[in-house]
Write a protein that holds these residues in place. Structure first.
Motif, PDB file in Angstrom:
ATOM      1  N   VAL A  22       0.848  -1.181   0.000  1.00 51.86           N
ATOM      2  CA  VAL A  22       0.000   0.000   0.000  1.00 51.86           C
ATOM      3  C   VAL A  22       0.884   1.231   0.000  1.00 51.86           C
ATOM      4  O   VAL A  22       1.788   1.351   0.812  1.00 51.86           O
ATOM      5  CB  VAL A  22      -0.925   0.028   1.239  1.00 51.86           C
ATOM      6  CG1 VAL A  22      -1.763   1.290   1.261  1.00 51.86           C
ATOM      7  CG2 VAL A  22      -1.803  -1.208   1.279  1.00 51.86           C
ATOM      8  N   GLU A  23       0.624   2.119  -0.925  1.00 49.53           N
ATOM      9  CA  GLU A  23       1.345   3.381  -0.969  1.00 49.53           C
ATOM     10  C   GLU A  23       0.338   4.496  -0.726  1.00 49.53           C
ATOM     11  O   GLU A  23      -0.654   4.607  -1.433  1.00 49.53           O
ATOM     12  CB  GLU A  23       2.008   3.579  -2.322  1.00 49.53           C
ATOM     13  CG  GLU A  23       2.767   4.882  -2.433  1.00 49.53           C
ATOM     14  CD  GLU A  23       3.372   5.092  -3.812  1.00 49.53           C
ATOM     15  OE1 GLU A  23       3.911   6.178  -4.020  1.00 49.53           O
ATOM     16  OE2 GLU A  23       3.284   4.196  -4.661  1.00 49.53           O
ATOM     17  N   ILE A  24       0.595   5.298   0.281  1.00 50.87           N
ATOM     18  CA  ILE A  24      -0.258   6.442   0.577  1.00 50.87           C
ATOM     19  C   ILE A  24       0.455   7.679   0.050  1.00 50.87           C
ATOM     20  O   ILE A  24       1.602   7.927   0.397  1.00 50.87           O
ATOM     21  CB  ILE A  24      -0.505   6.580   2.087  1.00 50.87           C
ATOM     22  CG1 ILE A  24      -1.099   5.295   2.667  1.00 50.87           C
ATOM     23  CG2 ILE A  24      -1.393   7.778   2.388  1.00 50.87           C
ATOM     24  CD1 ILE A  24      -2.460   4.931   2.152  1.00 50.87           C
ATOM     25  N   VAL A  25      -0.216   8.443  -0.808  1.00 47.53           N
ATOM     26  CA  VAL A  25       0.411   9.612  -1.418  1.00 47.53           C
ATOM     27  C   VAL A  25      -0.214  10.919  -0.926  1.00 47.53           C
ATOM     28  O   VAL A  25      -0.083  11.935  -1.552  1.00 47.53           O
ATOM     29  CB  VAL A  25       0.335   9.546  -2.960  1.00 47.53           C
ATOM     30  CG1 VAL A  25       1.126   8.369  -3.473  1.00 47.53           C
ATOM     31  CG2 VAL A  25      -1.102   9.467  -3.425  1.00 47.53           C
ATOM     32  N   THR A  26      -0.882  10.840   0.186  1.00 42.16           N
ATOM     33  CA  THR A  26      -1.550  12.003   0.737  1.00 42.16           C
ATOM     34  C   THR A  26      -1.425  11.986   2.249  1.00 42.16           C
ATOM     35  O   THR A  26      -0.871  11.051   2.813  1.00 42.16           O
ATOM     36  CB  THR A  26      -3.039  12.013   0.324  1.00 42.16           C
ATOM     37  OG1 THR A  26      -3.660  13.149   0.900  1.00 42.16           O
ATOM     38  CG2 THR A  26      -3.756  10.771   0.769  1.00 42.16           C
ATOM     39  N   SER A  27      -1.951  12.992   2.886  1.00 42.38           N
ATOM     40  CA  SER A  27      -1.930  13.023   4.343  1.00 42.38           C
ATOM     41  C   SER A  27      -3.002  12.120   4.947  1.00 42.38           C
ATOM     42  O   SER A  27      -3.077  11.974   6.158  1.00 42.38           O
ATOM     43  CB  SER A  27      -2.125  14.452   4.836  1.00 42.38           C
ATOM     44  OG  SER A  27      -3.353  14.952   4.356  1.00 42.38           O
ATOM     45  N   ASN A  28      -3.830  11.503   4.104  1.00 37.97           N
ATOM     46  CA  ASN A  28      -4.867  10.608   4.611  1.00 37.97           C
ATOM     47  C   ASN A  28      -4.240   9.368   5.241  1.00 37.97           C
ATOM     48  O   ASN A  28      -3.246   8.854   4.742  1.00 37.97           O
ATOM     49  CB  ASN A  28      -5.801  10.144   3.487  1.00 37.97           C
ATOM     50  CG  ASN A  28      -6.738  11.222   3.030  1.00 37.97           C
ATOM     51  OD1 ASN A  28      -6.843  12.265   3.650  1.00 37.97           O
ATOM     52  ND2 ASN A  28      -7.414  10.981   1.929  1.00 37.97           N
ATOM     53  N   PRO A  29      -4.831   8.861   6.314  1.00 40.83           N
ATOM     54  CA  PRO A  29      -4.314   7.632   6.905  1.00 40.83           C
ATOM     55  C   PRO A  29      -4.696   6.405   6.086  1.00 40.83           C
ATOM     56  O   PRO A  29      -5.577   6.470   5.224  1.00 40.83           O
ATOM     57  CB  PRO A  29      -5.003   7.598   8.274  1.00 40.83           C
ATOM     58  CG  PRO A  29      -6.260   8.367   8.088  1.00 40.83           C
ATOM     59  CD  PRO A  29      -5.948   9.430   7.056  1.00 40.83           C
ATOM     60  N   ILE A  30      -4.028   5.307   6.354  1.00 40.63           N
ATOM     61  CA  ILE A  30      -4.398   4.026   5.743  1.00 40.63           C
ATOM     62  C   ILE A  30      -5.819   3.709   6.196  1.00 40.63           C
ATOM     63  O   ILE A  30      -6.182   3.989   7.345  1.00 40.63           O
ATOM     64  CB  ILE A  30      -3.416   2.921   6.181  1.00 40.63           C
ATOM     65  CG1 ILE A  30      -2.031   3.200   5.583  1.00 40.63           C
ATOM     66  CG2 ILE A  30      -3.910   1.541   5.780  1.00 40.63           C
ATOM     67  CD1 ILE A  30      -0.955   2.266   6.059  1.00 40.63           C
ATOM     68  N   PRO A  31      -6.644   3.143   5.334  1.00 43.05           N
ATOM     69  CA  PRO A  31      -8.021   2.801   5.729  1.00 43.05           C
ATOM     70  C   PRO A  31      -8.033   1.964   7.011  1.00 43.05           C
ATOM     71  O   PRO A  31      -7.194   1.087   7.202  1.00 43.05           O
ATOM     72  CB  PRO A  31      -8.539   1.997   4.543  1.00 43.05           C
ATOM     73  CG  PRO A  31      -7.730   2.487   3.388  1.00 43.05           C
ATOM     74  CD  PRO A  31      -6.367   2.775   3.946  1.00 43.05           C
ATOM     75  N   LEU A  43     -12.685   4.622   3.672  1.00 47.56           N
ATOM     76  CA  LEU A  43     -11.808   5.355   2.762  1.00 47.56           C
ATOM     77  C   LEU A  43     -12.130   6.835   2.878  1.00 47.56           C
ATOM     78  O   LEU A  43     -13.286   7.217   3.051  1.00 47.56           O
ATOM     79  CB  LEU A  43     -12.027   4.912   1.312  1.00 47.56           C
ATOM     80  CG  LEU A  43     -11.602   3.498   0.963  1.00 47.56           C
ATOM     81  CD1 LEU A  43     -11.856   3.226  -0.515  1.00 47.56           C
ATOM     82  CD2 LEU A  43     -10.149   3.263   1.290  1.00 47.56           C
ATOM     83  N   GLN A  44     -11.096   7.661   2.734  1.00 43.47           N
ATOM     84  CA  GLN A  44     -11.272   9.101   2.871  1.00 43.47           C
ATOM     85  C   GLN A  44     -10.954   9.821   1.565  1.00 43.47           C
ATOM     86  O   GLN A  44     -10.141   9.355   0.768  1.00 43.47           O
ATOM     87  CB  GLN A  44     -10.359   9.626   3.980  1.00 43.47           C
ATOM     88  CG  GLN A  44     -10.710   9.044   5.330  1.00 43.47           C
ATOM     89  CD  GLN A  44      -9.732   9.475   6.402  1.00 43.47           C
ATOM     90  OE1 GLN A  44      -8.566   9.676   6.149  1.00 43.47           O
ATOM     91  NE2 GLN A  44     -10.233   9.616   7.624  1.00 43.47           N
ATOM     92  N   ALA A  45     -11.600  10.954   1.381  1.00 41.01           N
ATOM     93  CA  ALA A  45     -11.395  11.782   0.187  1.00 41.01           C
ATOM     94  C   ALA A  45     -10.011  12.419   0.208  1.00 41.01           C
ATOM     95  O   ALA A  45      -9.557  12.892   1.236  1.00 41.01           O
ATOM     96  CB  ALA A  45     -12.463  12.870   0.115  1.00 41.01           C
ATOM     97  N   ASN A  46      -9.356  12.437  -0.941  1.00 47.11           N
ATOM     98  CA  ASN A  46      -8.075  13.121  -1.123  1.00 47.11           C
ATOM     99  C   ASN A  46      -8.285  14.200  -2.181  1.00 47.11           C
ATOM    100  O   ASN A  46      -8.078  13.966  -3.366  1.00 47.11           O
ATOM    101  CB  ASN A  46      -6.996  12.143  -1.583  1.00 47.11           C
ATOM    102  CG  ASN A  46      -5.717  12.842  -1.981  1.00 47.11           C
ATOM    103  OD1 ASN A  46      -5.384  13.892  -1.463  1.00 47.11           O
ATOM    104  ND2 ASN A  46      -5.015  12.270  -2.939  1.00 47.11           N
ATOM    105  N   PRO A  82     -10.829  11.092  -5.614  1.00 48.23           N
ATOM    106  CA  PRO A  82      -9.630  10.286  -5.377  1.00 48.23           C
ATOM    107  C   PRO A  82      -9.429  10.020  -3.878  1.00 48.23           C
ATOM    108  O   PRO A  82      -9.946  10.747  -3.030  1.00 48.23           O
ATOM    109  CB  PRO A  82      -8.500  11.154  -5.930  1.00 48.23           C
ATOM    110  CG  PRO A  82      -9.039  12.530  -5.991  1.00 48.23           C
ATOM    111  CD  PRO A  82     -10.532  12.444  -6.053  1.00 48.23           C
ATOM    112  N   THR A  83      -8.669   8.956  -3.577  1.00 52.10           N
ATOM    113  CA  THR A  83      -8.425   8.570  -2.184  1.00 52.10           C
ATOM    114  C   THR A  83      -6.964   8.711  -1.775  1.00 52.10           C
ATOM    115  O   THR A  83      -6.656   8.596  -0.587  1.00 52.10           O
ATOM    116  CB  THR A  83      -8.842   7.110  -1.943  1.00 52.10           C
ATOM    117  OG1 THR A  83      -8.030   6.270  -2.764  1.00 52.10           O
ATOM    118  CG2 THR A  83     -10.314   6.900  -2.238  1.00 52.10           C
ATOM    119  N   GLY A  84      -6.064   8.917  -2.731  1.00 55.68           N
ATOM    120  CA  GLY A  84      -4.644   8.999  -2.399  1.00 55.68           C
ATOM    121  C   GLY A  84      -4.007   7.657  -2.140  1.00 55.68           C
ATOM    122  O   GLY A  84      -2.918   7.565  -1.605  1.00 55.68           O
TER     123      GLY A  84
END
Length: 147
Positions: A22-31, A43-46, A82-84
């Motif tokens: 899993v690669e997170i490309v935003t400040s959003n946390p992992i689900p 899942l959170q909005a990016n 998008p979710t990031g």
């Protein structure tokens, strides 16, 4: 208490079997699961990755500095949010994206192709097509739980 420990062990075993990358490309946390008994991960909005060409009867609201404050999906509109998150996992598995029942009940927000499917070999960012079937505008902010 024992039930919660069993659920943790099951989650750990599933994660071990899938061994997802899993690669997170935003400040959003992992689900994450909202509770030990949750049926799925939130899942959170990016909004940093929003593409205006994927908005229909919807608009981007910007702050004075040009950063995105929110997306407004008007009644009857839809948007690709998008979710990031980018993933890779064994091809025999898939992720299914389903609506949040609370959003569906309170605001008539749903997912166009529910359940949406993310296949194991997908290299693209996870995106969620959100439909506003309600009578009022629906506002999405960065980090909002969308599905």
């Amino acid at each position: 208490m024992i039930e919660q420990e069993i659920l943790k062990l099951i989650d750990a075993r599933i994660a071990e079997i899938l061994n997802p990358v899993v690669e997170i490309v935003t400040s959003n946390p992992i689900p994450t699961l909202a509770s030990p008994y949750s049926a799925g991960y939130d899942l959170q909005a990016n909004l940093c990755g929003i593409q205006e060409k994927f908005l229909t009867n919807a608009e981007v609201c910007r702050r004075e500095d040009g950063t995105i404050e929110s997306i407004v999906i008007h009644s009857g509109g839809h948007a690709l949010i998008p979710t990031g998150i980018y993933t890779a996992f064994p091809g025999m598995y898939r992720v299914e994206i389903v609506p949040r029942s609370g959003l569906a009940l309170k605001s008539r927000i749903t997912i166009t192709n529910s359940p949406g499917t993310i296949e194991g070999d997908s290299k693209n960012e996870w995106g969620v097509i959100i439909d506003n079937e309600g009578p009022e505008d629906f506002i999405i902010k960065h980090g909002d739980r969308i599905c």
